[in-house]
Design an enzyme around this catalytic site. Structure first.
Site, PDB file in Angstrom:
ATOM      1  N   ASP A   1     -13.744 -50.209  17.321  1.00 22.81           N
ATOM      2  CA  ASP A   1     -13.894 -49.284  16.193  1.00 22.81           C
ATOM      3  C   ASP A   1     -14.571 -47.996  16.635  1.00 22.81           C
ATOM      4  O   ASP A   1     -15.443 -47.461  15.947  1.00 22.81           O
ATOM      5  CB  ASP A   1     -14.678 -49.937  15.058  1.00 22.81           C
ATOM      6  CG  ASP A   1     -14.478 -49.204  13.721  1.00 22.81           C
ATOM      7  OD1 ASP A   1     -13.460 -48.490  13.593  1.00 22.81           O
ATOM      8  OD2 ASP A   1     -15.326 -49.348  12.826  1.00 22.81           O
TER       9      ASP A   1
ATOM     10  N   LYS B   1     -29.136 -52.905   9.011  1.00 24.97           N
ATOM     11  CA  LYS B   1     -27.774 -53.172   8.564  1.00 24.97           C
ATOM     12  C   LYS B   1     -27.787 -54.504   7.845  1.00 24.97           C
ATOM     13  O   LYS B   1     -28.042 -55.554   8.441  1.00 24.97           O
ATOM     14  CB  LYS B   1     -26.826 -53.201   9.757  1.00 24.97           C
ATOM     15  CG  LYS B   1     -25.374 -53.272   9.368  1.00 24.97           C
ATOM     16  CD  LYS B   1     -24.519 -53.085  10.607  1.00 24.97           C
ATOM     17  CE  LYS B   1     -23.064 -53.065  10.231  1.00 24.97           C
ATOM     18  NZ  LYS B   1     -22.222 -52.975  11.431  1.00 24.97           N
TER      19      LYS B   1
ATOM     20  N   ILE C   1     -28.245 -45.157   3.824  1.00 23.05           N
ATOM     21  CA  ILE C   1     -27.508 -44.236   4.695  1.00 23.05           C
ATOM     22  C   ILE C   1     -26.014 -44.321   4.425  1.00 23.05           C
ATOM     23  O   ILE C   1     -25.301 -43.330   4.406  1.00 23.05           O
ATOM     24  CB  ILE C   1     -27.800 -44.550   6.185  1.00 23.05           C
ATOM     25  CG1 ILE C   1     -29.280 -44.318   6.491  1.00 23.05           C
ATOM     26  CG2 ILE C   1     -26.930 -43.698   7.094  1.00 23.05           C
ATOM     27  CD1 ILE C   1     -29.675 -44.704   7.909  1.00 23.05           C
ATOM     28  N   GLY C   2     -25.520 -45.535   4.183  1.00 21.24           N
ATOM     29  CA  GLY C   2     -24.092 -45.703   3.924  1.00 21.24           C
ATOM     30  C   GLY C   2     -23.644 -47.102   4.278  1.00 21.24           C
ATOM     31  O   GLY C   2     -24.465 -48.004   4.468  1.00 21.24           O
TER      32      GLY C   2
ATOM     33  N   GLY D   1     -21.596 -54.236   6.807  1.00 23.49           N
ATOM     34  CA  GLY D   1     -22.695 -54.263   5.845  1.00 23.49           C
ATOM     35  C   GLY D   1     -23.169 -52.901   5.402  1.00 23.49           C
ATOM     36  O   GLY D   1     -22.680 -51.870   5.845  1.00 23.49           O
TER      37      GLY D   1
ATOM     38  N   VAL E   1     -26.056 -49.951   5.119  1.00 23.67           N
ATOM     39  CA  VAL E   1     -26.947 -49.408   6.141  1.00 23.67           C
ATOM     40  C   VAL E   1     -28.072 -48.618   5.476  1.00 23.67           C
ATOM     41  O   VAL E   1     -27.825 -47.806   4.579  1.00 23.67           O
ATOM     42  CB  VAL E   1     -26.171 -48.505   7.125  1.00 23.67           C
ATOM     43  CG1 VAL E   1     -27.081 -48.032   8.247  1.00 23.67           C
ATOM     44  CG2 VAL E   1     -24.974 -49.260   7.708  1.00 23.67           C
TER      45      VAL E   1
ATOM     46  N   GLY F   1     -21.229 -49.518   6.879  1.00 26.94           N
ATOM     47  CA  GLY F   1     -20.637 -49.505   8.206  1.00 26.94           C
ATOM     48  C   GLY F   1     -20.280 -50.891   8.655  1.00 26.94           C
ATOM     49  O   GLY F   1     -20.985 -51.848   8.358  1.00 26.94           O
ATOM     50  N   GLY F   2     -19.148 -50.999   9.371  1.00 23.78           N
ATOM     51  CA  GLY F   2     -18.749 -52.285   9.938  1.00 23.78           C
ATOM     52  C   GLY F   2     -18.754 -53.375   8.895  1.00 23.78           C
ATOM     53  O   GLY F   2     -17.907 -53.434   8.037  1.00 23.78           O
TER      54      GLY F   2
END
Length: 807
Positions: A134, A41, A18-19, A24, A26, A21-22
């Site tokens: 965030d 994640k 998916i991408g 790690g 995803v 984030g934060g």
């Protein structure tokens, strides 16, 4: 590391990435045990050995799993499989707010119900002492029915400073800006301590984005965005949305309060923000505010964008109703406005900002042209006494940011702005200019010029004449002569001069050396070109200041170039300032220096660099009141110059006004956290205040940005020495000695560390060697706090007299 589709992590089968984030990567995955889609994640393996990263990752799972709220993404568990750590969380079908907005405002009900649900989620988190830190469009998922799920508490921070786990400097390091720049609160952007009010600010940014279709704070990179967050005000909502009403006015009040720069001026509880949004929602859509199965939660509304047809219909209704209600009044008002504007068009414009011209096509070989034409226009127009022209540093901070002219005009306090575009096509140059009255955002004048590069000097004169004419200024014969004063008889010399100034303005060692190369080539093309000699003097005079070359090598060349420039044109303020700097820093001829500084300021009162350099000389003499006045004047002229901001703080540092100096240096670092000198100055001030740990952190930050910074190494060594860490201080002395084998390192910097170690004789030995080299900074011996321990030494007093200063 990317995990391939089909890979199993325990009972979870990876479906797709998916991408990121934060903390790690995803992935969407399928839970083969409970037969449901989930999101995993994953902490990348290369980070698992880092205790701080691992602790933050595990903390995310622990904190988020403790939150049970319908608007917070559910955490299913924290797992480890074959050394891979990951969190399994609820899969939310829908779009995030960024995908919903896509540059277009949302309907009011959609935006309000989303914002209220985000606020409700945060209220639940804040009640548990958890700050998200965030909140952004990408972290707020919205289902097709309008239900919100807030994701990613990976940057959350417990509000319990007395607990050791939350006070771990690796997890909550002060000075590191967490979160996403566009949404970060001012205190967050500055790397300061944050609390729940930072989430309120970020929610305000999110709400503005949904209502306006764009961000309130913009820039071309994180540094520019953070600066905008700290200093700029968003465009009014009515203008950004193209809609005026009592509801918009109330929403503007909410946004103003949520986006207050000072946390104390914001909503103090997110529940209060939610309450105000609910009240507005009740006014425009009573059904959406009646509650649902969750007490106190609004009925979610399917997210939808505001249509253009709706905007047009709204504007049309306004115009029709207004016309029918008061057509005669509108007619009279229109006549009055027309007469007023007609008179205004004939009133001279008394203040102007020449914005940095755009290099169309981003041709790196033409960047010096776009910058040079802008700077040359600033220099020529600023010669006129009847108009105030903003300095180069004031306007160049807007370069590439796309800020609206009226906003710039408001920021800089000017009546008009000049914008331009430059395109180079072979041996031709095309220049488009537009003059804008920022009072009403009206077009005053615009023109296009296409000339051969060989005609560049004449094009510069033509631009100056045309712009002055459109500014409606009345010029005397002397004014006209100053305006079009041209030195170059050779177009190539002029282009080389522009390239020299382009590199000089970079204020780096490499930039100064490139500047010398281009100024020298300009002089080869035209031996009578006074500004090129002045530019050459400027470059040479800073080589020693920037620890690039010994003063005995560079300063005589600076003196020679400045003297030649003045022989060609005694009215060149820049050359007087350069010669003054050489006179006191190298020749130790203080009366001669003061005479040239005063002459430079007399010729060009708005030349900020002359005020800046003069303030340095006055401070070295201990004339602090005069020094501070000159530094303040330089700052008034160029308030956005990082160097001049640092100068203001250094004058206070020399005067032992450390608290005031600290405020100035912190403000400078907030303007640009990559500014090496800002961190060095901040570290020096903190060290004198006895705050050694903080000083060391600032020096280390400077070295992280520039590992070869001699001043940062010396400052760090002195801080270690003063705090009793003798081994580290000696290690830095060894490092400086090793560097001296490859590049110029003044003995002055070794003296700084020896003074901190209490080795007075060694410190004085090094200072005497620095005096033999006539090192630039030696003139500040008398006022430099680092050397106060040497004041009682006869050899030190002899050095003070040697540089021409009274005891």
């Amino acid at each position: 590391m990317v995990i391939a589709a089909g890979t199993h992590l325990g009972s979870y089968q990876i479906r797709s990435a998916i991408g990121a984030g934060g903390q790690g990567e995803v992935y969407q995955a399928f839970d083969t045990t409970l037969h449901r889609l989930v999101v995993l994640k994953v902490l990348p393996p290369e980070h698992t050995f880092k205790p701080a990263m691992l602790a933050r990752f595990e903390r995310e799972a622990r904190l988020a799993s403790s939150l049970d709220h319908p608007n917070i993404c559910t955490i299913h568990g924290l797992h480890e499989t074959n050394g891979v750590r990951f969190i399994a969380m609820q899969y939310v079908e829908g779009k995030n707010v960024r995908q919903l907005v896509k540059g277009h405002p949302l309907e009011l009900t959609s935006a309000l119900t989303i914002a209220i649900q985000v606020a409700d989620a945060l209220a639940a988190a804040h009640a548990r002492g958890i700050v998200h830190r965030d909140i952004k469009a990408g972290n707020v998922m919205v289902t097709e029915t309008g239900v919100v799920k807030v994701l990613d508490f990976g940057l959350a921070k417990l509000l319990e400073p007395e607990r050791e786990d939350t006070n771990d400097p690796h997890l909550t390091e002060l000075g590191v800006p967490y979160g996403t720049a566009t949404y970060a609160a001012p205190e967050q952007a500055a790397g300061g301590k944050v609390d729940h009010r930072a989430d309120i600010f970020s929610t305000g940014v999110l709400l503005y984005e949904m209502l306006a279709g764009t961000w309130p704070f913009k820039g071309q990179n994180n540094i520019e965005v953070r600066y905008a967050v700290l200093h700029d005000e968003p465009a009014p909502l009515a203008r950004a949305r193209g809609e005026e009403s009592s509801v918009i006015e109330r929403l503007q009040e909410v946004l103003d309060r949520a986006l207050a720069k000072d946390p104390a001026g914001r909503y103090q509880r997110v529940e209060d923000l939610s309450a105000d949004l609910r009240a507005i929602l009740r006014e425009i859509d009573p059904e959406a505010s009646q509650g649902s199965s969750f007490p106190g939660v609004v009925v979610p509304v399917a997210p939808r964008r505001r249509t253009r047809a709706g905007v047009f219909a709204f504007l049309l209704r306004r115009k029709v109703v207004a016309f029918m209600a008061g057509g005669a009044l509108l007619l009279a008002l229109a006549v009055g406005v027309s007469l007023y504007l007609n008179r205004a068009r004939h009133v001279p414009i008394d203040s102007l900002a020449v914005l940095p011209f755009t290099n169309v096509g981003a041709d790196p070989d033409a960047e010096y042209l776009s910058d040079g034409i802008s700077e040359s226009l600033i220099n020529s127009l600023s010669q006129l006494p009847s108009i105030k022209v903003r300095s180069r540093n004031s306007v160049f901070r807007y370069k590439g940011r796309g800020t609206a002219p009226e906003k710039i005009g408001s920021d800089l306090g000017v009546r008009a702005v000049l914008t331009g575009q430059v395109r180079r096509r072979g041996d031709e140059i095309a220049v488009n200019v537009e003059l804008i009255d920022v009072q009403d955002d009206s077009h005053i004048w615009g023109e296009s010029y296409t000339r051969r590069l060989s005609d560049l000097p004449r094009l510069q004169e033509e631009l100056s004449r045309d712009i002055t004419d459109k500014l409606r200024l009345r010029l005397s014969g002397a004014d006209e002569q100053r305006l079009v004063k041209s030195y170059a008889t050779n177009s190539e010399a002029y282009q080389l001069y522009l390239q020299g100034r382009y590199y000089w303005n970079k204020r780096t060692g490499e930039g100064l050396q490139k500047g010398i190369e281009y100024f020298t080539r300009a002089i080869e093309k035209d031996g009578n070109y006074a500004p090129a000699y002045s530019g050459l003097a400027d470059c040479y005079s800073l080589l020693n200041v920037y620890d690039v070359a010994p003063a005995t090598e560079s300063e005589p060349k600076a003196r020679e170039a400045a003297t030649r420039a003045l022989a060609l044109d005694d009215g060149l303020a820049e050359a007087h300032a350069s010669l003054a700097s050489v006179s006191y820093r190298f020749d130790w001829n203080w009366p001669d220096a003061e005479q040239h500084f005063k002459r430079a300021i007399e010729l060009k009162p708005d030349y900020a660099t002359a005020h800046q350099w003069y303030s340095a000389m006055l401070a070295a003499e201990g004339r602090f009141d005069e020094a501070n006045a000159e530094a303040r004047r330089a700052h008034e002229l160029e308030p956005f110059s990082l160097t001049i901001n640092s100068v203001v703080g250094r004058r206070l540092y020399y005067a032992h006004q450390y608290e005031q100096a600290l405020v100035v240096h912190r403000r400078t670092v907030e303007m640009d956290r990559t500014f090496v000198r800002g961190h060095v100055e901040l570290g020096s001030t903190l060290a004198q205040m006895g705050r050694t740990d903080e000083a060391v952190a600032e020096f280390r930050q400077a070295l992280a940005l520039d590992e070869g910074s001699i001043t940062a190494l010396a400052g760090l060594g002195h801080a270690y020495a003063a705090s009793g860490q003798r081994g580290q201080a000696l290690q830095l002395i060894g490092q400086l000695n090793e560097l001296a084998k490859r590049r110029y390192v003044s003995p002055y910097h070794l003296a700084i560390i020896y003074a901190g170690l209490g080795e007075r004789e060694r410190a004085l030995d090094e200072l005497e060697r620095a005096a033999d080299e006539r090192y630039n900074w030696l003139v500040f011996l008398k006022v430099e706090p680092l050397f106060e321990s040497l004041h009682s030494e006869p050899r030190f007093n002899a050095l003070v007299r040697r540089v021409g200063l009274p005891l």
